[in-house]
Structures are given as structure tokens and as C-alpha cells.
Design a protein around this motif. Structure first.
Motif, mmCIF file in Angstrom:
data_model
loop_
_atom_site.group_PDB
_atom_site.id
_atom_site.type_symbol
_atom_site.label_atom_id
_atom_site.label_comp_id
_atom_site.label_asym_id
_atom_site.label_seq_id
_atom_site.Cartn_x
_atom_site.Cartn_y
_atom_site.Cartn_z
ATOM 1 N N ILE A 39 2.318 1.714 -3.537
ATOM 2 C CA ILE A 39 1.333 2.092 -4.553
ATOM 3 C C ILE A 39 0.723 3.456 -4.269
ATOM 4 O O ILE A 39 0.626 4.327 -5.155
ATOM 5 C CB ILE A 39 0.228 1.017 -4.640
ATOM 6 C CG1 ILE A 39 0.829 -0.300 -5.142
ATOM 7 C CG2 ILE A 39 -0.902 1.468 -5.563
ATOM 8 C CD1 ILE A 39 -0.151 -1.450 -5.162
ATOM 9 N N LEU A 40 0.300 3.694 -3.023
ATOM 10 C CA LEU A 40 -0.402 4.926 -2.684
ATOM 11 C C LEU A 40 0.524 6.045 -2.234
ATOM 12 O O LEU A 40 0.076 7.195 -2.141
ATOM 13 C CB LEU A 40 -1.418 4.648 -1.573
ATOM 14 C CG LEU A 40 -2.492 3.601 -1.898
ATOM 15 C CD1 LEU A 40 -3.409 3.402 -0.705
ATOM 16 C CD2 LEU A 40 -3.299 4.023 -3.123
ATOM 17 N N GLY A 41 1.790 5.732 -1.954
ATOM 18 C CA GLY A 41 2.707 6.775 -1.496
ATOM 19 C C GLY A 41 2.921 7.890 -2.501
ATOM 20 O O GLY A 41 2.771 9.075 -2.165
ATOM 21 N N PHE B 230 0.823 -1.206 0.000
ATOM 22 C CA PHE B 230 0.000 0.000 0.000
ATOM 23 C C PHE B 230 0.858 1.257 0.000
ATOM 24 O O PHE B 230 0.539 2.252 -0.673
ATOM 25 C CB PHE B 230 -0.933 -0.002 1.209
ATOM 26 C CG PHE B 230 -2.029 -1.027 1.129
ATOM 27 C CD1 PHE B 230 -2.486 -1.476 -0.108
ATOM 28 C CD2 PHE B 230 -2.589 -1.562 2.280
ATOM 29 C CE1 PHE B 230 -3.493 -2.430 -0.186
ATOM 30 C CE2 PHE B 230 -3.596 -2.504 2.201
ATOM 31 C CZ PHE B 230 -4.047 -2.941 0.958
ATOM 32 N N ILE B 231 1.947 1.226 0.758
ATOM 33 C CA ILE B 231 2.831 2.400 0.792
ATOM 34 C C ILE B 231 3.458 2.646 -0.571
ATOM 35 O O ILE B 231 3.545 3.785 -1.048
ATOM 36 C CB ILE B 231 3.908 2.207 1.880
ATOM 37 C CG1 ILE B 231 3.267 2.230 3.279
ATOM 38 C CG2 ILE B 231 4.973 3.275 1.785
ATOM 39 C CD1 ILE B 231 4.222 1.893 4.397
ATOM 40 N N ALA C 284 1.018 8.849 -5.008
ATOM 41 C CA ALA C 284 -0.228 9.596 -5.185
ATOM 42 C C ALA C 284 -0.484 10.511 -3.999
ATOM 43 O O ALA C 284 -0.917 11.668 -4.170
ATOM 44 C CB ALA C 284 -1.388 8.613 -5.363
ATOM 45 N N ALA C 285 -0.219 10.025 -2.771
ATOM 46 C CA ALA C 285 -0.408 10.871 -1.597
ATOM 47 C C ALA C 285 0.539 12.054 -1.600
ATOM 48 O O ALA C 285 0.154 13.179 -1.246
ATOM 49 C CB ALA C 285 -0.207 10.036 -0.327
ATOM 50 N N CYS C 286 1.791 11.827 -2.034
ATOM 51 C CA CYS C 286 2.750 12.935 -2.111
ATOM 52 C C CYS C 286 2.307 13.964 -3.155
ATOM 53 O O CYS C 286 2.430 15.178 -2.948
ATOM 54 C CB CYS C 286 4.142 12.396 -2.439
ATOM 55 S SG CYS C 286 4.877 11.402 -1.125
#
Length: 337
Positions: free
Chosen positions: A316-318, A313-314, A320-322
Motif C-alpha cells: 500500500i505505502l510502497g 504496508f509495503i 506512495a513512498a516511491c
């Protein structure tokens, strides 16, 4: 003046120095591994020598009946008899309990049955000793700041460990030894079939199998060697096979012993019976491997949820979150005032 340039540092340590030390340790480990691989020793040599000495002692005890020889054989058990008499006087030694401990000693690979008396004595002494040590640590010296309930719990844990410690040690060692013998039993039966078809006697077949499989399976080689020695001097050959079943906690070995006894009694073909047993044991080992493989997805569920999915999850979504964080942080600054 000369400018002294220091190497790169990490957390206050010189990287070059630490790397040099680690490289030296790695080189030493490689040298030790090569030395251990070159100077490998036969694990069966010492065991076979000890078993041969034990056979000579048993033969001497059976053949010689002089008083001097009897005294030399009995003198070894004087200390054990004293401890046994003392335990019986304290009403803490029962024959059934002694037989159970002797059985566990045999499963763990210890040949001396007199050790059972010492094990029972340790089960009585160790709880007292460890209880006194725990009392001194937690109540007198105050090594750890614990609540009264935790102190009582720790004291009980020490006493319980002293009482069950020897038995747990024997059970653990017996389990490891049984698993090692189970792994090598199908190969040993295949070699026994080959030896029987080649015309070797049962004694010679057991000796040959012990010699061939002694390096790969030392525990199984030791048991077969001891069985071959007992077959050579015991008056009843069936007793030697029964001793093998007594020393190994495996139903497969009991099946082999039953086959051997029936072959000795009725004269049935040994090679065909052993071939059937070998096929059954190999099928059993394959089924055990398939069972472990079928249990693997269920076992891997908890590590997958706890360690793999969060990292996934980190990753893949890291990014996008940044990106979203950068967009929200730079959005108001980009608007005209």
C-alpha cells in the motif's frame, strides 16, 4: 566458424538445463505417486495375521501342558529375566515403575510387556553413552567453539535426552495412536449399532467393524480385532473388554467397555446403549471442532502481525513512498538556474 549460442542463464546456471532436470524430477514423482496409489496394500492384513498367530500361541499355551511346550514358551523370556535380575541387583528396577512403562507400551501399540525391562535399561545406559559422546565432541575434539558454560549446558542436554528420550518417544507415539483411535470411534460405534440390530453377536460385530474400518482407521481396527480374538478364547469375556480399556488411553473407550460389561452381566439392550454413546461421542467431536475454530483468531494474530501486515504496508505505502522520493529527487533539478 560456427557461433555457439548459449541459453539464458540465471545466477550462472543454464535455465533450460535446470528446467529440464526439474521437469524430469516432477515426472518421476508423478509416476511414483501413481504407482503408490495403484499398488495400495491393506494395512490390516499383516496385523490380523500377527494377531491370529498370537491367538494360536495363547491357545496352545493354555491347552497344552507338556514340558516341551512350556519350555518353548519360557525360553523367549530368558534374556529378559537376565536383564531384569541384573537391574534388580543394581537397585534400579521397581515394580511400580515397570507397570508404568508397560502401560505406556500398551498405549503406544506394543504388545510385548517384556520390552519394559529394555526401556528401563536404556534409560540407564543412554545417558552414559550420550554423555561420553558429548564429552568427546565438545571437550576432546572441539567440534564447536563454545564457552565453558555452553559446553556444560550441551553436555547436560545430551544426558537429559538420553534419560528422557525413550519415554518421550513412547508418549509421542501413544498420543498419535490415541488421536487416531478417537477419530474413528464414533463411526465404529455406529457400525456396532447396525451389527447389533442385525442380530450379530458381539464377537462377530467386533470382527465386522474391524474389517470395515481397517483401511480408514488401522489402529482402531487392530484393537477391535484383538478384542474379538480375546473374546473367542478367554474364559471371562469381561477380561477381554478390560484389556481393551487397558490398551487405549481414552475415556470414551472406557465408557464403551463399561457399557459392554453391563450388557454382558445384566442383559440390557446393546443397540440402544451404543446409540446413546455414539451420539455423545459425535457431539463431543463437534464441540472439539468448534473449540479449535474459536481458538483460530487468537492463534492467527501473531502470524498476521509478523508476516501479513508488513507485506500489506509495503504494497500500500510502497508506491506512495516511491512517488514522494521521485518528487523530492527531481524537484531541485527542475528549478531554473
Amino acid at each position: 566458424m560456427l557461433n555457439q549460442t548459449s541459453g539464458p542463464t540465471l545466477l550462472g546456471y543454464d535455465v533450460v538445463l535446470v528446467g529440464t532436470i526439474l521437469a524430469g524430477v516432477a515426472a518421476l514423482a508423478v509416476v511414483m505417486a501413481i504407482y503408490a496409489a495403484i499398488t495400495i496394500k491393506d494395512p490390516m492384513a499383516k496385523r490380523v495375521k500377527a494377531l491370529a498367530e498370537r491367538r494360536d500361541e495363547l491357545k496352545a499355551g493354555i491347552v497344552k501342558s507338556t514340558a516341551k511346550k512350556r519350555q518353548s514358551l519360557v525360553r523367549k523370556t530368558e534374556g529378559t529375566e537376565k536383564i531384569k535380575d541384573r537391574l534388580q541387583g543394581m537397585k534400579v528396577l521397581q515394580q511400580s515403575q515397570l507397570e508404568v512403562i508397560q502401560q505406556k507400551l500398551a498405549w503406544a501399540g506394543y504388545r510385548n510387556k517384556e520390552l519394559a525391562v529394555y526401556i528401563i535399561g536404556l534409560r540407564m545406559i543412554l545417558p552414559v553413552v550420550l554423555g561420553i559422546v558429548a564429552f568427546l565432541l565438545f571437550y576432546v575434539m572441539g567440534v564447536m567453539e563454545l564457552s565453558p558454560f555452553m559446553r556444560v549446558l550441551a553436555l547436560g542436554a545430551f544426558v537429559f535426552a538420553g534419560y528422557k528420550g525413550p519415554e518421550i518417544f513412547l508418549s509421542n507415539k501413544a498420543g498419535k495412536r490415541t488421536n487416531a483411535i478417537r477419530k474413528g470411534l464414533p463411526d465404529a460405534l455406529d457400525l456396532l449399532v447396525i451389527c447389533a440390530e442385525a442380530g450379530l453377536t458381539v464377537d462377530a460385530a467386533f470382527n465386522r467393524v474391524a474389517k470395515e474400518l481397517g483401511r480408514a482407521y488401522p489402529e482402531l481396527g487392530e484393537e477391535f480385532t484383538l478384542t474379538a480374538i480375546e473374546l473367542s478364547f478367554l474364559s471371562e469375556r469381561r477380561k477381554a473388554f478390560n484389556n481393551l480399556a487397558y490398551r487405549v488411553n481414552l475415556e470414551s473407550v472406557k465408557g464403551v467397555v463399561t457399557t459392554m460389561v453391563q450388557t454382558e452381566r445384566y442383559g440390557t439392550p446393546l443397540a440402544s446403549a451404543l446409540r446413546v454413546l455414539s451420539a455423545e461421542f459425535r457431539n463431543e467431536r463437534m464441540m472439539r471442532a468448534e473449540e479449535k475454530a474459536a481458538r483460530l483468531p487468537a492463534i492467527m494474530t501473531i502470524p498476521l502481525i509478523m508476516f501479513i501486515l508488513p507485506v500489506l504496508f509495503i504494497v500500500i505505502l510502497g508506491p506512495a513512498a516511491c512517488s514522494i522520493n521521485d518528487a523530492f529527487s527531481t524537484g531541485p533539478a527542475a528549478q531554473p538556474s
